[in-house]
Design an enzyme around this catalytic site. Structure first.
Site, PDB file in Angstrom:
ATOM      1  N   TYR A   1      -5.209  -4.019  -7.878  1.00 16.67           N
ATOM      2  CA  TYR A   1      -4.344  -2.884  -8.234  1.00 16.67           C
ATOM      3  C   TYR A   1      -3.828  -3.049  -9.668  1.00 16.67           C
ATOM      4  O   TYR A   1      -3.478  -2.074 -10.320  1.00 16.67           O
ATOM      5  CB  TYR A   1      -3.191  -2.768  -7.230  1.00 16.67           C
ATOM      6  CG  TYR A   1      -2.539  -1.413  -7.221  1.00 16.67           C
ATOM      7  CD1 TYR A   1      -3.295  -0.257  -7.061  1.00 16.67           C
ATOM      8  CD2 TYR A   1      -1.161  -1.279  -7.363  1.00 16.67           C
ATOM      9  CE1 TYR A   1      -2.691   0.997  -7.055  1.00 16.67           C
ATOM     10  CE2 TYR A   1      -0.553  -0.035  -7.346  1.00 16.67           C
ATOM     11  CZ  TYR A   1      -1.323   1.098  -7.196  1.00 16.67           C
ATOM     12  OH  TYR A   1      -0.726   2.336  -7.192  1.00 16.67           O
TER      13      TYR A   1
ATOM     14  N   LYS B   1       3.992   1.493 -10.705  1.00 16.33           N
ATOM     15  CA  LYS B   1       4.533   2.122  -9.496  1.00 16.33           C
ATOM     16  C   LYS B   1       5.885   1.515  -9.105  1.00 16.33           C
ATOM     17  O   LYS B   1       6.746   2.210  -8.545  1.00 16.33           O
ATOM     18  CB  LYS B   1       3.537   1.984  -8.340  1.00 16.33           C
ATOM     19  CG  LYS B   1       2.293   2.837  -8.492  1.00 16.33           C
ATOM     20  CD  LYS B   1       2.595   4.321  -8.407  1.00 16.33           C
ATOM     21  CE  LYS B   1       1.319   5.139  -8.324  1.00 16.33           C
ATOM     22  NZ  LYS B   1       1.582   6.598  -8.251  1.00 16.33           N
TER      23      LYS B   1
END
Length: 260
Positions: free
Chosen positions: A161, A168
């Protein structure tokens, strides 16, 4: 019981949905559920390339407002909210489902990410939500709901990720701080954290198919969620039934996030 009891959950609500790219988008799941529950929609598309995919969806959902929105172009962002103010005069719901990072930064490790790529990912995926909130607040004089899409990689390390994890995490923190600042105005703010979904944005992640398979096996409910599951959750959060909830990060992942 009176007919009022049977009114659709979001009857009369006006919702701006950003980030629809095609029929597999999380944002489209939100738009479809909202429309089924009585909301009137404003839908945006990112560029001319995506317009061909999004316009038929907006037409099918009878969205009276359909406009381009590249969040790096401030004039387009202003135009969307000016149009909402002119045509509707108010806004009840905002869904931010926009995330992007340069491919070379996304597919490399965090240590190798460029300052320019990291900054652009943060601007498009995180700070654009703050900019939208600033423009939405004057239209939410009677309160409203702001919803942003996150992922479990903001809270825990998810291999591959990469730089989107810190981005995020910043988005989730923005949701909490905006919830605090806007609570006195009756505006509720949430981050939604869906489990892995087959979206166009997710396809850019390395070994994403492996992540999907593992998620389905490990989730307590034993299956992946879909875009409609996310839309239903967002509809609940935007409804009067969630009037005392704000500042949360809500997982829609079949319970995957509780697993070690």
């Amino acid at each position: 019981m009176s007919e009022e009891t049977y009114r659709p959950l979001l009857q009369g609500a006006r919702a701006l949905i950003t980030g629809v790219a095609n029929e597999h988008s999380i944002a489209y799941g939100c738009a479809k559920v909202f429309a089924e529950l009585g909301a009137e929609l404003a839908i945006t598309y990112a560029n001319d390339k995506t317009r061909g995919y999004v316009e038929p969806l907006a037409r099918a959902l009878k969205a009276p407002i359909f406009m381009p929105l590249d969040v790096t172009r401030h004039e387009q962002l202003d135009a969307v909210f000016e149009t909402i103010a002119e045509q509707w005069g108010s806004l009840d719901i905002l869904v931010h489902s926009i995330a992007w990072a340069p491919k070379e930064d996304l597919q490399g490790g965090l240590l190798d990410s460029s300052a320019a790529g990291f900054g652009l990912a943060m601007d498009i995926s995180c700070h654009s939500f703050v900019r939208m909130a600033r423009l939405a607040v004057p239209l939410m004089s009677n309160g409203g709901s702001l919803l942003a899409m996150s992922y479990h990689g903001a809270q825990k390390v998810v291999p591959n990720y990469n730089l989107m994890g810190p981005v995020k995490a910043a988005l989730e923190a923005c949701c909490r701080y905006l919830a605090y600042e806007l609570g006195p105005r009756g505006i509720r703010v949430h981050a939604i954290s869906p489990g892995p979904l087959k979206t166009r944005a997710a396809s850019g992640l390395k070994d994403f198919d492996l992540l999907l398979g593992e998620a389905a096996q490990r989730a307590p409910l034993g299956e992946l969620v879909d875009i409609m599951d996310v839309g239903i959750t967002c509809a609940y959060l935007a409804s009067p039934y969630a009037r005392r909830l704000s500042g949360e990060t809500l997982y829609v992942d079949g319970g995957l996030n509780i697993m070690a």
